[in-house]
Design an enzyme around this catalytic site. Structure first.
Site, PDB file in Angstrom:
ATOM      1  N   HIS A 163       3.114  -1.377   3.631  1.00 25.68           N
ATOM      2  CA  HIS A 163       2.485  -0.624   2.535  1.00 25.68           C
ATOM      3  C   HIS A 163       0.960  -0.662   2.692  1.00 25.68           C
ATOM      4  CE1 HIS A 163       5.878   0.315  -0.039  1.00 25.68           C
ATOM      5  NE2 HIS A 163       6.274  -0.944  -0.131  1.00 25.68           N
ATOM      6  N   HIS A 209       6.933  -6.313   5.062  1.00 23.46           N
ATOM      7  CA  HIS A 209       7.176  -5.155   4.192  1.00 23.46           C
ATOM      8  C   HIS A 209       5.884  -4.754   3.469  1.00 23.46           C
ATOM      9  CE1 HIS A 209       9.705  -2.708   1.376  1.00 23.46           C
ATOM     10  NE2 HIS A 209       8.680  -2.951   0.578  1.00 23.46           N
ATOM     11  N   GLU A 210       5.281  -5.723   2.798  1.00 23.00           N
ATOM     12  CA  GLU A 210       4.052  -5.421   2.052  1.00 23.00           C
ATOM     13  C   GLU A 210       2.926  -5.030   3.014  1.00 23.00           C
ATOM     14  OE1 GLU A 210       4.352  -4.960  -1.042  1.00 23.00           O
ATOM     15  OE2 GLU A 210       6.312  -5.931  -1.230  1.00 23.00           O
ATOM     16  N   GLU A 249       7.427   3.751   0.872  1.00 20.15           N
ATOM     17  CA  GLU A 249       8.488   2.798   1.221  1.00 20.15           C
ATOM     18  C   GLU A 249       8.920   2.968   2.684  1.00 20.15           C
ATOM     19  OE1 GLU A 249       9.020   0.508  -0.829  1.00 20.15           O
ATOM     20  OE2 GLU A 249      10.857  -0.461  -0.134  1.00 20.15           O
TER      21      GLU A 249
HETATM   22 ZN    ZN Z   1       8.134  -1.584  -0.974  1.00 17.39          ZN
END
Ligand code: ZN
Length: 497
Positions: free
Chosen positions: A267, A263-264, A293
């Site tokens: 980003h 997830h990170e 996101e």
């Molecule tokens: Zn996030």
């Protein structure tokens, strides 16, 4: 006046922002506990400097001059967008009397501290007066900022520019109408996957190797970043050449760190992909919280929880954790795709996640428009959880007190998470159309193909476009819930039925 003067001044501010980010990263990862009080003062000083420069008479002169129609129309697209972003920020920040803003900042930092205790004690009464103060300020700010239709629009603007409450309600109604019965079908008639194989003991050092390996596979640039451990994972950019990710390891569950790293990492790929020509400019940023996101969700869910990805990555996992050597790939794939209505947002799966956001959005919108009071929040929360997720909330720690956002004054933030899920599916649908063998590429570990597509279509533009315009530019149509619904229906019907 030359545009260069405008940039020189804004680049000075951007350098203070880089320094602030570095201090913040340190406070949340490596800082010795004894430094906390003094370092908070350093951070406070930097924040104050950024605020003062952003609202200074010099800034006022730039804003006035470069918005003169005759001057503005001669600017290039990039210059005009930078002026627009600076102007918007200037008008918002300077609309609030400085002493009120300072009191609000203090209320938020007290609020966060008290919230932490209140959450541990599951004691809403303790947090209530602080939240009342924070909400009180936000209601005032909404009047300073101004709004056209709904007071909540003024708060949304900070996180999802050009999104309105009206548009949000429409998309939520459409999504809810299909999602709620689908979840009911899955949980009542479907066969839930067996997740017992995910239990075990996973030493931290091996999990660190796994995090490195997955980020490398995603083409995260370690020469322009690093990964560290923290309590609540986040990604932070400090300009060109330094985008850091963090994760959080649990020895009894390796999926937690793995998916949070992906997830990170999503980003981080966004931030590493913004055009270097925009260095230190206001547009050297993401298009919005929701678009940001969408990039993290793409890697965490659409890639990270896909069969294609695990065809490639399962042998790597088996090398690091030999206990998976006897496990069939299919069993693993199903286990990481359990869906189950649950109490805690951050632990919820990709199917039920959006329901958690709907609950929060409806409550925030009612709160800001005086339809409910802070005192009503626990009761309203519990009712909505029962209605949307079909479960009883045992206590406020597992209910209204679970998230940090309100204690920090971040009302209007939650919808970005849901929009991120929806944008992600819509972007991914387009990516699959434009890269017909995308799944095959992922199966072969050639994740760069997807990264390049994202970079060319989304990342490199930074904040040059509003999210709405970017979405249409990339996918050819406005936001629709149907891409997300089609994706979860197809994927989870196959797993559950
Ligand atoms: Zn996030």
């Amino acid at each position: 006046m030359e545009i260069k003067e405008f940039y020189d001044y804004n680049k000075e501010i951007a350098k203070f922002k880089v320094a602030y980010a570095l201090v913040e990263w340190d406070m949340r990862t490596k800082m010795p506990p004894k430094a906390a009080m003094d370092r908070a003062e350093v951070a406070g000083k930097l924040a104050r400097t950024i605020f003062d420069m952003g609202t200074s008479p010099k800034m006022a002169t730039f804003v006035e001059y470069f918005n003169r129609p005759k001057i503005n129309e001669k600017l290039s697209e990039v210059d005009r967008r930078n002026v627009y972003l600076v102007t918007k920020e200037y008008r918002r920040v300077s609309s609030i009397p400085p002493d009120e803003f300072e009191k609000f900042t203090i209320a938020c930092s007290k609020g966060e501290n008290v919230w932490q205790e209140a959450k541990v004690e599951s004691n809403f009464a303790k947090f209530k007066p602080y939240l009342e103060e924070i909400v009180g300020y936000l209601k005032k700010f909404v009047e300073y900022y101004g709004y056209e239709e709904n007071k909540y629009d003024a708060l949304l603007e900070d996180y999802e520019p050009s999104m309105t409450t009206k548009d949000l309600k429409k998309i939520i109604d459409e999504l809810k109408a299909e999602l709620v019965p689908f979840i009911k079908d899955l949980t009542s008639k479907g066969k839930a996957p067996d997740t017992s194989i995910l239990k075990g003991n996973f030493d931290k050092a091996s999990q660190e190797r796994l995090s490195h390996e997955v980020l490398s596979a995603m083409t995260y640039d370690f020469n322009g970043g690093r990964i560290d451990e923290t309590a609540h994972p986040f990604t932070i950019g400090m300009g060109v050449g330094d985008v850091r990710v963090t994760t959080n390891y649990h020895v009894d569950d390796m999926t937690s760190a793995l998916f949070s790293t992906m997830h990170e990492g999503g980003h981080a790929l966004y931030e590493q992909g913004v055009s270097e020509a925009y260095k230190l400019m206001p547009i050297y940023n993401g298009a919005s919280m929701g678009i940001h996101e969408s990039q993290s969700r793409t890697w965490e869910n659409l890639v990270g929880r896909s069969r294609s990805f695990w065809k490639f990555f399962f042998p790597k996992l088996q090398n690091i954790f030999p206990q998976f050597k006897g496990v069939p790939l299919e069993k693993f794939y199903r286990a990481i795709n359990l869906t189950k209505p649950s109490l805690i947002r951050i632990e919820s799966d990709e199917v039920t996640y959006n329901l958690h956001i709907m609950i929060r959005f409806e409550m925030e919108e009612a709160l800001i428009n005086d339809k409910i009071k802070v005192a009503d929040l626990p009761e309203v929360w519990n009712e909505k959880v029962k209605q949307y997720l079909g479960i009883d909330v045992p206590d406020n720690a597992h209910g209204v007190l679970q998230d940090v956002h309100w204690s920090g004054g971040q009302i209007g933030y939650f919808p970005s998470y849901m929009l991120g899920n929806l944008y992600a599916s819509q972007f991914f649908f387009t990516a699959k159309k434009e890269i017909p063998n995308l799944e095959e590429e992922i199966e072969n570990g050639n994740l760069k193909v997807l990264r390049e597509w994202q970079r060319e279509k989304i990342h490199k533009f930074g904040a040059l476009y509003d999210p709405k315009d970017l979405l249409i530019k990339v996918t050819g149509e406005p936001l629709s819930h149907k891409f997300f619904m089609n994706y979860v229906k197809e994927k989870f019907s196959e797993i559950y039925f």
